[in-house]
Design an enzyme around this catalytic site. Structure first.
Site: not given
Ligand code: SAM
Length: 285
Positions: A127, A154, A196, A211
């Site tokens: 994120p 995390e 794609r 697209d």
């Molecule tokens: N503690 C992190 C934070 O607040 O930024 C969130 C960790 S999340 C529970 C676990 C994993 O989900 C991340 O390491 C990532 O690989 C994936 N993930 C969660 N949200 C994502 C998003 N919006 N985009 C891409 N990957 C995501």
């Protein structure tokens, strides 16, 4: 192109063998390696996470497991060499290459995408990353290799990526402003968006050229037969046979939908000078 995914849930990536991606595998356009991170864990419990320094809730994925995994995946050594690649879930179809793409073209695409740097891209879904967009997908579609690191809990110890930068071009990317449980679903989304766009994957090249986002706008509504369904009629212009009028109608619909759903894209198109007098007239109305 070769995709490698490192995850603690290899079975989550099974959809990469299906539909268009499966067909791309059959045609030899795509190779997919899926690697179980626990193959690089050495304690009896095969643990991949530990408590965070500084305290706080949750667990962080360990660098001593991720580091060797990424070393092996880039070189295809150790457990990564034994993993093989996914086969297509499709029944076998005779190999046909719908659109010939020369090795030279592919090489040029990859070189252009990477500015001549041939290290694989290490994609880190998080994120906290830069937004993943159609431009990102377009850029990556010219790469020879993409490696995806799926976080859980995390996330992954940051030093893994600081260290991996010696062997990879590391890109942290986010799917959007929300938090998923793990990176696997994000990888499925990104893999579909990228694959794609590889020449030869879609039967008709125009499918993706028209697209949403390709020209900075959203695509307008689509219709098929029958012409009247539950008293609802297809817009008359679409059955007129006048291609000029159809193109103009589609452009107008794209402008109106974009203005309604994503006014930020209209502003960006205006700033780039992509909107002509007719476009501005439609938006003004
Ligand atoms: N503690 C992190 C934070 O607040 O930024 C969130 C960790 S999340 C529970 C676990 C994993 O989900 C991340 O390491 C990532 O690989 C994936 N993930 C969660 N949200 C994502 C998003 N919006 N985009 C891409 N990957 C995501």
């Amino acid at each position: 192109m070769r995709l490698d995914v490192v995850t603690i849930f290899p079975e989550y990536l099974d959809p990469l063998r299906h539909a268009l991606l499966g067909r791309a595998i059959e045609r030899g356009i795509l190779e997919v390696g899926v690697h179980n991170l626990r193959d690089w864990a050495h304690d009896v419990h095969k643990s991949v996470d530990d408590t965070p320094f500084g305290g706080g809730p949750g667990m962080v994925m360990k660098p001593e497991v991720w580091g060797p995994a990424l070393d092996d995946v880039v070189a295809l050594t150790g457990p990564a060499a034994a993993d093989g690649v996914l086969d297509s879930a499709l029944p076998h179809v005779p190999a046909t290459v719908p659109e010939q793409v020369s090795a030279q073209d592919r090489g040029e695409d990859a070189a252009a995408a990477s500015d001549g740097d041939r290290r694989p891209v290490l994609v880190v879904p998080t994120p906290g990353g830069a937004p993943f967009t159609q431009d990102t997908a377009q850029r990556w579609s010219g790469e020879d290799r993409l490696v995806f690191a799926c976080g859980r809990y995390e996330g992954i110890d940051q030093r893994v990526f600081d260290d991996a930068a010696q062997r990879y071009r590391v890109e942290e990317v986010s799917l959007g402003d929300y938090v998923l449980i793990g990176g696997e679903v994000a990888v499925l989304v990104m893999a579909e968006a990228v694959v794609r766009l590889i020449p030869g994957v879609l039967g008709n090249r125009r499918s993706h050229e028209e697209d949403s986002f390709q020209d900075g706008l959203l695509e307008g509504p689509a219709y098929t037969k029958p012409r009247v369904w539950r008293d609802l009629e297809v817009p008359a212009v679409l059955t007129s046979g006048d291609h000029g009028k159809v193109d103009r109608w589609r452009r107008d619909q794209a402008l109106l939908r974009t203005a309604r759903q994503r006014p930020d894209l209209i502003e960006a198109a205006r700033a780039r000078g992509d909107l002509d007098r007719q476009d501005l007239g439609v938006l003004g109305e």
